[in-house]
Scaffold this active site. Structure first.
Site, mmCIF file in Angstrom:
data_model
loop_
_atom_site.group_PDB
_atom_site.id
_atom_site.type_symbol
_atom_site.label_atom_id
_atom_site.label_comp_id
_atom_site.label_asym_id
_atom_site.label_seq_id
_atom_site.Cartn_x
_atom_site.Cartn_y
_atom_site.Cartn_z
ATOM 1 N N SER A 1 84.036 85.826 62.039
ATOM 2 C CA SER A 1 83.540 84.516 61.634
ATOM 3 C C SER A 1 83.544 84.392 60.108
ATOM 4 O O SER A 1 83.035 85.266 59.406
ATOM 5 C CB SER A 1 82.132 84.346 62.175
ATOM 6 N N GLY A 2 84.152 83.331 59.635
ATOM 7 C CA GLY A 2 84.189 83.091 58.192
ATOM 8 C C GLY A 2 85.391 83.725 57.518
ATOM 9 O O GLY A 2 85.533 83.667 56.286
ATOM 10 N N SER B 1 81.351 77.096 60.874
ATOM 11 C CA SER B 1 81.808 78.071 61.849
ATOM 12 C C SER B 1 82.184 77.389 63.166
ATOM 13 O O SER B 1 81.436 76.558 63.682
ATOM 14 C CB SER B 1 80.677 79.060 62.084
ATOM 15 N N SER B 2 83.364 77.750 63.683
ATOM 16 C CA SER B 2 83.790 77.166 64.964
ATOM 17 C C SER B 2 82.996 77.860 66.043
ATOM 18 O O SER B 2 83.005 79.085 66.117
ATOM 19 C CB SER B 2 85.271 77.419 65.213
ATOM 20 N N THR C 1 90.146 79.070 61.008
ATOM 21 C CA THR C 1 90.323 77.632 61.182
ATOM 22 C C THR C 1 91.126 77.055 60.008
ATOM 23 O O THR C 1 92.026 76.241 60.209
ATOM 24 C CB THR C 1 88.944 76.961 61.295
ATOM 25 N N ASN D 1 79.152 81.540 58.092
ATOM 26 C CA ASN D 1 80.155 80.533 57.743
ATOM 27 C C ASN D 1 79.514 79.143 57.806
ATOM 28 O O ASN D 1 78.854 78.821 58.787
ATOM 29 C CB ASN D 1 81.316 80.642 58.754
ATOM 30 N N GLU E 1 82.983 90.295 67.385
ATOM 31 C CA GLU E 1 81.654 90.083 66.807
ATOM 32 C C GLU E 1 80.798 91.312 67.079
ATOM 33 O O GLU E 1 80.613 91.704 68.225
ATOM 34 C CB GLU E 1 81.011 88.835 67.397
ATOM 35 N N GLY F 1 86.824 85.981 66.457
ATOM 36 C CA GLY F 1 87.232 87.382 66.356
ATOM 37 C C GLY F 1 86.132 88.262 66.887
ATOM 38 O O GLY F 1 85.098 87.793 67.373
#
Ligand code: ATP
Ligand code: MG
Length: 1109
Positions: free
Chosen positions: A110-111, A163-164, A115, A160, A392, A390
Site C-alpha cells: 500500500s502506497g 489508498s485503493s 494506482t 497512503n 500486507e 500487494g
C-alpha cells in the site's frame, strides 16, 4: 552549438545498473544499493529484464511530459533509460503489431504507487493510440472511470492518503489498428468494514467527505445531510481533513467524471441518496429494553434519523424498524422470529451499512462497464491492467481475514509470475536454439495448495466450519486447522501437535502463521468465521427490497420474497477464490508485463530511502528470486545487429563497416576479443552472454576504444580541416593571379587596338575620298547622256503616241457604230416575241392573283346565313361581274337550302303552300307582296267551337281546309253580303254567317276557273262548270281579305282531288256568269273615298265596276 545527445542503449550513461540482471555481484545489499543510488539520482525505474521496478518518488518528477511520451514512442525497450513508458510502449506495440493480448501486472504494498502506475500506463497508451472524435470519447470515458472508482473505493490510510481499498482489473479493448474500443473493469473484495469503523488515523471512503464538503446547501438539504463531519458516527474524526486534498473540488471532479462516463442525472442522484442513507444509518442508536418474558430487546433511541432515512430511500419506517428489532429464521416450512438485543441490533445496522455500500460499489462498476463497453462485435485485442493490493504484513498479530485473502491473491500472482517468466525464458531458448539448462527456483505452488486445496485447504476448512451445525467459533476453526494442516511445511501454530512451535512464544495461541514465499505472516483467527459468513439478516434484505427506490431495490434482489432461497449464499472466501481463479485463467492467456512498486519510506516523504523498508519489500516481492531466474541461463541477450553496431569498433575486421551478416560479424568480433567460449552462446537472432562481467568488460573496452576513436576522429578532422583550408587558399591564389594577368593583357590589347584603328581610318579616308571623286565624274557623264537620250526618246514617243491615239479613236468609232447597228437588228428581231409572251404571262398571273385575292376577301366579308338578308359585298372588279352575281346566287341558294333543311313537316307544308302562292301570284297580282308575311291559317272561324255553327258543322263531316267570312257581291247592285266560305277536301261551301245555314255547295270538280284583277284588291270570281247543278245560280263574285291564301288552297285542293290544274286568270277585266247573263267586271283606279277599301258599283247590265284605291 548545443550538445547533441543521441542515446542508443540503456547501457549509456547508466547510474548504477539500469537492469538488475547485470548487477555484479548479485546480493541483497548490492541490489538495495543499486536502487538507492538510482533513487538518489531521480531514477525511479530499474529493470529486471523486462520487469520494471518502480520506486515511489513521493513528488512530481518531470518525466511524464508529452515530450517524454514522444521520446519513448516506438523505441526499443532497452534503447532508452528504464521507464514505465518503455514498458507501456512495448506492451502496446506487441498488442498492435503482433496481435498478442497483453496484461500489465502491478504489485506492491500500500502506497507503493500501483494506482499511479496504472494511470500512467493508461495515459501513455491513450496518448499514443489512434486519434479522432470517437476514439477520444472512448479514451476520455476510460480515463474518467478512475476518479469515480477512486472516490468510492479509496480512502486515506496511515500508509497512503489515497489508498485503493479494492482490487481492480481493467481490460482495455482495441481494434486491429490499435484504436481503443472500450473496456471492462472487474473489482475484487472491497474493504467494506471501513464503512462502519476506521483504524486510528484513517478515514472512511473519500466520497463521504467529498459530499459533505463539496455539495451545495440545496443538494445537502435534499439528501437530508449536514455539512458538519462530527454529526456522523461513521466518520472517524481524528483525520477528517487530509493535507493537500481538496475534498470539495474533488467532489466536482467526480460529478463531472460521472457525467462524462455517462451516468444519467437521476442515476447520480440515486447513488448519492444511497451514500447519504449509509452515512445516516450510523447515527441510529439503540437502547436496551427488557420484556416480561425476560428476553433482551432493543429499541431505537431517536427515531428522527430513521424517519429521514426512510424518506430518503422510500422504505416503510415500520418495516425497517421491525427489521432492526427482530430476526426471522426460516427452516423448511417453519418461520421463527427472535428479538435482537442491543449488540445484535448494532451488528445488524452495521451489516446493513456495509452491504449497502459494497453493493453500491459493485453496481457502480457494472454501470461504468455498461458505458465503456465496446460498441462493436469486431475481434478485439486486449490489454489488461491489474492494480491489486500487494502483500500486507502488519506488525504483531494484526493480520486478519482480509490480509489472509490479500496475501493468498499475491501468492497466486507470484505463482503465475514464476510460471510465465520461466515459460517465456524457455520459449526464447527454444526459439533461439539454445540448450535449456534447468533453473533452480522456489515454487510456491505448495503454499497455494495450503490455502486453496478443495479438501484440506485453509479456505475449505473455514467454509466447512461456517456451514457446520452446532456452535461454531473462531477457536473451533483454529482447532480444525491444527488437526488438518499440522504437518504442512508452511503452516505453523502453537496448538499444532507438531512440537516445533509449542514453545514459540512469539506465536500467540489465538493465531496461526503461514510461511508465504515473501515471508512469514501471523494471522489472528478472531473474526475469520464472521467475515467469511458475511451475514445480512434476511429481514433487512427484505426491507431493502421493499424500498420505493429503484437502485436500492436492485441492490437486494435476494430480498424478493418470491425468490426466497434457503441455500446459504457463497462465503466471502469461496467467492474470492473463484474470482481469483477466473483472473488467473484470464492472465494466463495474455502476455504478461510486470511493474513491481516499492515504497521508499513510511513517511510519504520525498528523498528518503529507508533501506530496511525497501529490503523487506524486495524480499516479499521476490525480486532477487526474479533476477536469479532471469539470469539462471544467460544474464544478457541482444539481437546481433545492435550488438554489432555497439561493439564493432573493438575489432579491425568489423570497423568501420562489416559487409557480411551481423551474426558472422559478432562471431568474428568475439573471436578477436578472445572471450572464453563458455561465456556466450549464439542463438538464431541473438547473442546470449552468460555473465554480466563479460558484458561490462565489453562495455569497458568499448569506452576505451571510444576514447581512442575520439582522438583519431579529432586528428583526422583537424588534418582534414587544415588540408581543406590550404587547398582553398591555393585555389584562391590561382584564381586571383589569373584574373590579374588577364586584366593586364586586356589593357595592352586595348591600346594596340585603338592605335591600329586610327591609322586604318586615315588610310581608308584618303582612299574613299579619291574613289568618291572618280565616281562623281562618272555619274555626271552618265547623267548628261541620259538626259539627251531622254529628250530623243520623248520626241519619238510622243509622235508614236499621237499616231496610236488617232488609230484607236477610229477603231473605237467603228466598234460603236457596229454595236449600235447590231443592237438595233437584234432588238428588232426579238422584240415581238418578248412582248407577246410576257404580256400574256403577266396578264394570267395578275388575273390569278386578283382572283385569289377576291376569294380570300370574300371569305372574310360573307353576309349572314339568313335567307332574307339582302346584303352582299360590292363587286371589286368589273371583270368579275358575272362571277360575283353567280356567287351571290349560289350562296343564296345554299343558305336557303340550309334554312329549309331545318323545317318540320308542318312548316314544310306551309312553305309549299307559300311557294305555290308565289308561283301563282308573284309579279302578277299587286296584293301578293302583302300576303307573303301573313301566315296561312285556313280556319279563321272556329266552326266546331261556336254553338252558332253547330248545324253547319254537322252538315260538313269532312276536314275543313278554309273557314272564313267573305263578302258575296250582289250581282244586282254590287253590294256585299257576309257569307261563311268553307273549303273542304271535295267541296266549296257558302253559308249564312248568322246561323250557319248552307246557301250553296259546289263540288270541286264543278269549279272551272278563278278570276281576279292584277290590283291590290280582294275580289275574285269562282267560275262554275256550265250545266252543273251549282251553276244554276251563276258564278260567285266574292271578296276576301285572304284572297291569295284562298286561291292557293283552292288551287292545291282541286289539283289533289281532280288531278287537274285550276285555271286562275288574272286580268283587270273578266266575265262572270250571272244566271243567264255574262257581266263584265272591270277594275279601275279609284279615289280613296272609303279609305283603302275598294268599292263595287253596277254600271249597267253588262258592267260591274270595281274602284281600287
Ligand atoms: N510516479 C509517481 N510520481 C509521483 N508521486 C507518486 C508516484 N507514484 C505514487 N506517488 C504518490 O504516492 C501516493 C500513493 O500512490 P498510490 O495511490 O498509487 O499507491 P498504491 O500502491 O495504489 O497504494 P494502495 O495499495 O494503498 O492503493 C500517490 O498518491 C502519490 O502522491
Ligand atoms: Mg492504489
Amino acid at each position: 552549438m548545443a550538445k547533441m545527445e543521441v542515446k542508443t542503449s540503456l547501457l549509456d550513461d547508466m547510474i548504477g545498473v539500469g537492469d538488475m540482471v547485470l548487477l555484479e555481484p548479485l546480493n541483497e545489499d548490492s541490489f538495495i544499493n543499486n536502487l538507492k543510488k538510482r533513487f538518489d539520482h531521480n531514477e525511479v525505474y530499474t529493470y529486471i529484464g523486462s520487469v520494471v521496478i518502480s520506486i515511489n518518488p513521493y513528488r512530481s518528477l518531470p518525466i511524464y511530459t508529452p515530450e517524454k511520451v514522444e521520446e519513448y514512442r516506438n523505441r526499443n525497450f532497452y534503447e532508452l533509460s528504464p521507464h514505465i513508458f518503455a514498458l507501456s510502449d512495448e506492451a502496446y506495440r506487441s498488442l498492435r503489431d503482433q496481435d498478442k493480448d497483453q496484461c500489465i501486472l502491478i504489485t506492491g504494498e500500500s502506497g507503493a504507487g500501483k494506482t499511479e502506475a496504472s494511470k500512467l500506463v493508461m495515459s501513455y497508451v491513450a496518448a499514443v493510440c489512434g486519434k479522432g472524435a470517437e476514439v477520444n470519447q472512448v479514451k476520455e470515458q476510460l480515463l474518467q472511470s478512475n476518479p469515480v472508482l477512486e472516490a468510492f473505493g479509496n480512502a486515506k490510510t496511515v500508509r497512503n492518503d489515497n489508498s485503493s481499498r479494492f482490487g481492480k482489473y481493467m481490460d482495455i479493448e482495441f481494434d486491429f489498428k490499435g484504436d481503443p474500443l472500450g473496456g471492462v473493469i472487474s473489482n475484487y473484495l472491497l474493504e467494506k468494514s471501513r464503512v462502519v469503523k476506521q483504524p486510528r488515523g484513517e478515514r472512511n471512503f473519500h466520497i463521504f467527505y467529498q459530499i459533505l464538503s463539496g455539495a451545495s446547501e440545496e443538494f445537502l438539504c435534499k439528501l437530508k445531510l449536514e455539512r458538519d463531519f462530527s454529526r456522523y458516527n461513521y466518520l472517524g474524526l481524528d483525520s477528517a481533513k487530509v493535507n493537500g486534498v481538496d475534498d470539495a473540488s474533488n467532489f466536482r471532479t467526480v460529478r463531472n467524471a460521472m457525467q462524462i462516463v455517462g451516468f444519467m442525472d437521476h442515476e447520480t442522484q440515486s447513488v448519492f441518496e444511497v451514500v447519504a442513507a449509509v452515512l445516516k444509518l450510523g447515527n441510529i442508536e439503540f437502547k436496551p429494553e427488557s420484556r416480561a418474558n425476560g428476553l433482551d430487546e432493543s429499541k431505537i433511541k431517536d427515531k428522527n434519523e430513521l424517519k429521514e432515512i426512510c424518506e430518503l430511500t422510500g422504505i416503510d419506517q415500520s418495516v425497517l424498524e421491525r427489521a432492526f428489532s427482530f430476526r426471522t429464521v426460516e427452516a423448511k416450512q417453519e418461520k421463527v422470529s427472535t428479538t435482537l438485543n442491543v449488540a445484535q441490533a448494532y451488528y445488524a445496522r452495521d451489516a446493513l451499512a456495509k452491504n449497502l455500500y459494497s453493493r453500491l460499489f459493485s453496481w457502480l462498476v457494472t454501470r461504468i462497464n455498461e458505458s465503456i463497453k465496446a460498441q462493436t462485435k469486431v475481434r478485439k485485442k486486449v490489454m489488461g491492467v491489474l492494480d491489486i493490493y500487494g502483500f500486507e504484513i502488519f506488525e504483531n498479530a494484526d493480520n486478519s481475514f482480509e490480509q489472509f485473502i490479500i496475501n493468498y491473491c499475491n501468492e497466486k500472482l507470484q505463482q503465475i509470475f514464476i510460471e510465465l517468466t520461466l515459460k517465456e525464458e524457455q520459449e526464447e531458448y527454444i526459439r533461439e536454439g539454445i540448450e535449456w539448462t534447468n533453473i533452480e527456483y522456489f515454487n510456491n505452488a505448495i503454499i497455494c495448495d495450503l490455502i486453496e486445496n478443495n479438501q484440506t485447504g485453509i479456505l475449505a476448512m473455514l467454509d466447512e466450519e461456517c456451514l457446520r451445525p452446532g456452535t461454531v467459533t473462531d477457536d473451533t476453526f483454529l482447532e480444525k486447522l491444527n488437526q488438518v494442516c499440522a504437518t504442512h511445511q508452511h503452516f505453523e501454530s502453537r496448538m499444532s501437535k507438531c512440537s516445533r512451535f509449542l514453545n514459540d512464544t512469539s506465536l500467540p495461541h489465538s493465531c496461526f502463521r503461514i510461511q508465504h514465499y515473501a515471508g512469514k505472516v501471523m494471522y489472528q483467527v478472531e473474526g475469520f468465521v464472521d467475515k467469511n459468513n458475511d451475514l445480512l439478516y434476511r429481514d433487512l434484505s427484505q426491507a431493502m427490497w421493499k424500498a420505493n427506490h429503484s437502485l436500492i431495490k436492485a441492490l437486494f434482489p435476494e430480498g424478493n420474497p418470491a425468490k426466497i432461497n434457503l441455500k446459504r449464499p457463497p462465503t466471502a472466501g469461496s467467492q474470492f477464490k473463484a474470482s481469483v481463479a477466473t483472473l488467473m485463467k484470464n492472465l494466463q492467456t495474455k502476455n504478461p508485463n510486470y511493474i513491481r512498486c516499492i515504497k521508499p519510506n513510511d513517511k510519504k516523504a520525498a528523498h528518503i530511502f529507508n533501506d530496511a523498508l525497501v529490503c523487506h519489500q524486495i524480499r516479499y516481492l521476490g525480486l532477487l528470486e526474479n533476477v536469479r531466474v532471469r539470469r539462471a541461463g544467460y544474464a544478457f541477450r541482444q539481437a546481433y545487429e545492435p550488438c554489432l553496431e555497439r561493439y564493432k569498433m573493438l575489432c579491425k575486421q568489423t570497423w568501420p563497416h562489416w559487409r557480411g551478416p551481423a551474426r558472422a560479424g559478432v562471431e568474428v568480433l568475439f573471436d578477436e576479443l578472445g572471450i572464453p567460449e563458455e561465456e556466450f552462446s549464439f542463438g538464431r537472432s541473438k547473442i546470449f552472454i552468460r555473465n554480466p562481467r563479460t558484458l561490462f568488460k565489453l562495455e569497458d573496452l568499448r569506452k576505451q576504444r571510444l576514447e581512442d576513436l575520439a582522438t583519431l576522429i579529432e586528428k583526422i578532422y583537424r588534418g582534414w580541416k587544415c588540408r581543406t583550408r590550404f587547398l582553398l587558399m591555393k585555389k584562391s591564389q590561382i584564381v586571383i593571379a589569373s584574373w590579374v594577368r588577364r586584366y593586364a593583357q586586356q589593357k595592352r590589347y586595348q591600346k594596340i587596338k585603338s592605335s591600329a584603328i586610327i591609322v586604318q581610318s586615315y588610310i581608308r579616308g584618303w582612299k574613299a575620298r579619291k574613289l568618291l571623286r572618280e565616281l562623281k565624274h562618272l555619274k555626271r557623264c552618265n547623267e548628261a547622256a541620259t538626259i539627251i537620250a531622254a529628250y530623243w526618246h520623248g520626241t519619238q514617243a510622243r509622235r508614236e503616241l499621237k499616231r496610236l491615239k488617232e488609230e484607236a479613236r477610229r477603231k473605237h468609232a467603228v466598234a460603236v457604230i457596229w454595236a449600235y447597228w447590231l443592237g438595233l437588228k437584234v432588238r428588232r428581231e426579238y422584240r415581238k416575241f418578248f412582248r407577246a409572251n410576257a404580256g400574256r404571262k403577266i396578264y394570267e398571273f395578275t388575273l390569278q392573283r386578283l382572283m385569289q385575292k377576291y376569294f380570300l376577301e370574300m371569305k372574310k366579308k360573307m353576309p349572314s346565313l339568313s335567307p332574307i338578308d339582302k346584303n352582299w359585298p360590292a363587286r371589286p372588279y368589273l371583270f368579275l361581274d358575272s362571277t360575283h352575281k353567280e356567287l351571290k346566287r349560289i350562296f343564296h341558294l345554299w343558305r336557303c337550302k340550309k334554312y329549309r333543311d331545318q323545317f318540320t313537316d308542318q312548316q314544310k307544308l306551309i312553305y309549299e303552300e307559300k311557294l305555290e302562292a308565289s308561283e301563282l301570284f308573284k309579279d302578277k297580282k299587286a296584293l301578293y307582296p302583302a300576303s307573303v308575311g301573313q301566315p296561312f291559317q285556313g280556319a279563321y272561324l272556329e266552326i266546331s267551337e261556336n254553338p252558332k255553327y253547330k248545324k253547319l258543322k254537322d252538315a260538313v263531316d269532312e276536314k275543313i281546309i278554309i273557314a272564313e267570312v267573305v263578302n258575296k257581291i250582289n250581282r244586282a247592285n254590287g253590294k256585299a253580303t257576309s257569307r261563311i266560305f268553307l273549303l273542304t277536301k271535295n267541296n266549296v261551301l257558302l253559308a249564312d254567317q248568322k246561323n250557319g245555314t248552307i246557301k250553296s255547295e259546289v263540288p270541286l270538280g264543278d269549279v272551272t276557273k278563278v278570276s281576279m284583277s292584277s290590283q291590290n284588291d280582294g275580289f275574285f270570281a269562282v267560275h262554275l262548270k256550265e250545266g252543273s247543278e251549282a251553276a244554276t245560280k251563276g258564278d260567285f263574285l266574292l271578296s276576301s281579305d285572304h284572297l291569295i291564301e284562298m286561291a292557293t288552297k283552292l288551287y292545291r285542293t282541286t289539283l289533289s282531288q281532280t288531278k287537274q290544274k285550276l285555271n286562275i286568270e288574272i286580268s283587270d277585266e273578266f266575265l262572270v256568269q250571272f244566271k243567264q247573263d255574262k257581266v263584265c267586271v272591270k277594275f279601275i283606279q279609284g279615289s280613296q273615298k272609303n279609305g283603302n277599301i275598294p268599292t263595287c258599283k253596277r254600271k249597267n247590265n253588262r258592267l260591274l265596276e270595281v274602284a281600287v284605291p
